[in-house]
Each structure stands twice: as structure tokens, then as C-alpha cells.
Design an enzyme around this catalytic site. Sequence first.
Site, PDB file in Angstrom:
ATOM      1  N   GLU A 168      -5.991  -1.534   8.752  1.00 53.48           N
ATOM      2  CA  GLU A 168      -5.921  -2.974   8.521  1.00 53.48           C
ATOM      3  C   GLU A 168      -5.754  -3.772   9.817  1.00 53.48           C
ATOM      4  O   GLU A 168      -4.726  -4.420  10.034  1.00 53.48           O
ATOM      5  CB  GLU A 168      -4.776  -3.306   7.556  1.00 53.48           C
ATOM      6  CG  GLU A 168      -4.915  -2.644   6.203  1.00 53.48           C
ATOM      7  CD  GLU A 168      -3.825  -3.052   5.211  1.00 53.48           C
ATOM      8  OE1 GLU A 168      -2.960  -3.858   5.574  1.00 53.48           O
ATOM      9  OE2 GLU A 168      -3.862  -2.566   4.076  1.00 53.48           O
ATOM     10  N   GLU A 372      -6.067   2.702   0.251  1.00 58.58           N
ATOM     11  CA  GLU A 372      -4.816   2.152  -0.290  1.00 58.58           C
ATOM     12  C   GLU A 372      -5.126   1.303  -1.503  1.00 58.58           C
ATOM     13  O   GLU A 372      -6.094   0.525  -1.501  1.00 58.58           O
ATOM     14  CB  GLU A 372      -4.091   1.234   0.703  1.00 58.58           C
ATOM     15  CG  GLU A 372      -3.302   1.918   1.761  1.00 58.58           C
ATOM     16  CD  GLU A 372      -2.542   0.928   2.646  1.00 58.58           C
ATOM     17  OE1 GLU A 372      -2.144  -0.157   2.161  1.00 58.58           O
ATOM     18  OE2 GLU A 372      -2.373   1.246   3.825  1.00 58.58           O
TER      19      GLU A 372
HETATM   20  O1  IFM Z   1       2.783  -1.592   2.868  1.00 61.96           O
HETATM   21  C1  IFM Z   1       1.521  -2.076   3.188  1.00 61.96           C
HETATM   22  C2  IFM Z   1       0.787  -1.110   4.095  1.00 61.96           C
HETATM   23  O2  IFM Z   1       1.504  -0.838   5.250  1.00 61.96           O
HETATM   24  C3  IFM Z   1      -0.544  -1.671   4.497  1.00 61.96           C
HETATM   25  N1  IFM Z   1      -1.286  -2.109   3.349  1.00 61.96           N
HETATM   26  C4  IFM Z   1      -0.625  -2.930   2.374  1.00 61.96           C
HETATM   27  C5  IFM Z   1       0.679  -2.295   1.963  1.00 61.96           C
HETATM   28  C6  IFM Z   1       1.394  -3.182   0.935  1.00 61.96           C
HETATM   29  O3  IFM Z   1       1.671  -4.428   1.467  1.00 61.96           O
END
Ligand code: IFM
Length: 473
Positions: A168, A372
Site C-alpha cells: 500500500e 488483504e
Molecule cells: O491494518 C491495515 C494494514 O496494515 C494495511 N491495510 C489495511 C489494514 C486495515 O486498516
Amino acid sequence: MIDDTLHFPPGFQWGTATASYQVEGAAQTDGRGRSIWDTFSHTPGKVHDGDTGDVACDHYHRLDDDLDLMARLNLGAYRFSVAWPRVQPTGRGPVNVAGLDFYSRMVDGLLERGIAPVATLYHWDLPQALEDDGGWPHRDTARRFGEYAALVGEALGDRVHTWLTLNEPWCAAYLGYADGEHAPGRQEPAAALAAAHHLNLGHGLAVQALRATVRQDAQVAVTLNLHQVRPDTDGADDLDAARQVDAVANRVWLGPMLEGGYPQDLFDGTVTVTDWSFVHDGDQATIAQPIDLLGLNYYNPVRVRRFTGEPGPDAAGRGGPGGPWVGCDDVEFVRQPGPYTEMGWPIDATGLEEMLLRLHRDHPGLPLVITENGMACDDRVEAGQVHDDDRIAYVHQHLAAAHRAIEAGVDLRGYFLWSLMDNFEWAHGYGKRFGITHIDYDTQRRTPKDSARWYRDVIAANGVPAAVGPVTA
Ligand code: IFM
């Protein structure tokens, strides 16, 4: 009997994800250096309740137990991140052997249990010493990242098959340097765009470094939290607002990494912020290294419209100074209908399906992985159980959406649930729980939630039941 299971393709990879600063703790153990998140979380007022990652889930010291937990969940893969300051305490120079050994033991422990290690090189814990020298807005940080990638590749590259350079970069660049909600907490829009470019450059250098050091059959990729941006209406102004946000949120990464360069409308839309002179000749060729997969992190869509001078009753903020949406001063973000997660994020799995279809359309032949997806819930332990039906319904809806995308031809190879366990949710500290395992931060007791058992069964079936329940949150 009718089998109403939505089956996923044979070999589909089922995993969970975590990140170093969010779970490891052991912040000063075995020579680990300081990261920007250590500094930020120890700065009063930056993180909810003054929480820090000093101890977190103590994953560093409880590795074997956590690996056994993963095995009981039947995980096919575990996505973890390597803490740069554990490997290079100041972000440059020789390896800190003790720090790197933690990841080596983790990889061995995963492989012994039949769980594929998926390593992310950067999940936001930049060595503080590099931030002191300018951080991601400073070009040298990209070079340092390439060197660090080579060190990790040399150490783990014989055993780790799947690599992700960055997690990200949107958050690292915009939340870290424009909005300031994340470390290092700067509010400098021009620096945020320079950071974005140097993250792209660092990605390219890291791909090169990994290709030179890891096993030949390794898969090298990046993880992006792409935003499914929806215009509030079909009017030209709202469509244009959506295009503008898409440029700074999505095409700032997809452009140079996969589409031959930054899009002109990104330059045009940020012309009052920077002249982009930090982009040097030859950078584009470095960034555009071929990758084997693209990782997508998805939580919710965003809705936008052109700001007309008066905030609408359903306005949820504006772009521009003080926030992450650099150059989007005349864009208004619109509150979307619920239900919402504990983060206040709207639940809408159709955005995932749409983004998968877009990526497939624009990049045919590039396999995708959901690296994710998950939900923060107000979880409570009652009589030793956590009944997180909403999380189950959320994941179920998103897996059904992913399945629809596969049916439509998308080459989706895996799904990683965020997260294996509750953890340090950045500026929200320990106040938000995303795990399928509950953590009691006083005792470090791990309690698998109902969702953990449900996910274990999904993995065993390589699919989910067709009927998707509602989220009641
Ligand atoms: O916890 C975060 C993660 O570190 C990166 N993506 C989003 C998740 C939830 O906010």
C-alpha cells in the site's frame, strides 16, 4: 444432494496476513533499530490511547505458538512483512544477523508446517535514520530500499517463493507525508508526491534486486490498495472528479509500474503542488520491471463528486491540503450507505468485483491475488468464545464477489484475510480489532474467533456456500 458451494480453482491459495510493526513487538530486541512508527507512536497525541507497537502481539517471542495456530487453521499461506530496521537498524550497512534470523526461523517454521511464506519487504516501518535524512521524499531512500531488498533476498530467497515489494504505497506516501495521520506525520503535499515517485522507484529497484538474489521460479509482485472510485452522478463534473481521484489514488502506481508511465492527467491535476522534477530520465525503465502477480488490498469503495462551493448534507470531506487527496481540492467525498465496519468503512463487496474486472481488462495475463481483505468488529470474548458473525458475513460476501470475478474470467490466484490476529491498527492503536484470532493484550492469550473456524472450513472445502448472509453492523 445439491452441492451449493462456490468452488475456487484448484490450487487457489488461502492465507492470512499480518505486518511486522503491527504484531511483532520486541521493539528493542536483538539489535532492532528504530522505525518511523516507533517515533510516531511514542509522540503524544499521534496514536489512540498512546498505544505503541513496543509489545503488540509479541509475535516475535511467540513465533512457534503462532505457527502452530496457523497450522490448526489449515492455512495454505502466511503473508508477513520484514521489518527493515530489524535487518538494517539504520537502513543502510551490514545485516543485523539476529534480526534477519527471526524471519529465517519463521520461513522454516512455515515450510515445516506446509504453509507457504509470502514476504512483504516494506509495510511502512521505515528506519528512522532514513527519515532523518529526508525519508521517502528523498531519492536516496529508494536506493537504500533496493539494497535492503537484496540483503533479504539473499537470506530468504532460497525458501520464499512469493515476494511483495511494497504494501500500500498509497498509505506510505499520502497518509505519511500529506495527511500526517501515519508516520512520519508530515503534512507536505509536494513531498507526498515525491514520496510516491520514490516508492515506485524503490519498487523497481527491489524487483531487480530480488530477481538477482532469489530462486528462479520465485514470483515477485507488489501490493496496492487500489480505490474503486465511483462518481456520485453520471454528470460530467462528477465523472471528472472520479477520474481525478483515480489518477492520484490508482494510476500513480499502475501507470509507471504497468502502463508505461505516469498519466498526463496526474501531472495536470497536481501542477499547483509540484513540477514533478524529481522524476529523472531512466526512472520509468527502472520502475517498469515485469512482475509476476499483482496484489490487491480491498476494504471499501469511495464515492466522489465535484465540489460546488457548499458541502452537501452527505459530504464526507474534501480533497486538498491537510488530507491524503493531493491535488483534489475541488473534489468532495460522499458518505456512502451502510452497513459500516468499526472503522466506519462502508461494506460493499461489489467494489472488489469491479476492481478485479478492471485489472483483468487492463492487464490481461497478469495474475491477481487479494493480499488483504477483512473487517474490524467490536469483538468481545464471552465464555471463551468470540461470536463474530458480522466478520464471517463480510468475508463471505467478498469471497462471493471474488468468485463472480473468477467466473467472469479473472485470473485470481489467492485470498489473504486481514488479519490472522488482532493487532496494532496504526493511528487507532489497539482500539480496532481485525483479527480472526482475538488477542488479550494483558495476557497475550490467543482466542480463535468463530470466523477462524469458519475460515478453516472454507479452506478445507476450497469454497464457500453460495448463500451469503447479511452483515448487521
Ligand atoms: O491494518 C491495515 C494494514 O496494515 C494495511 N491495510 C489495511 C489494514 C486495515 O486498516
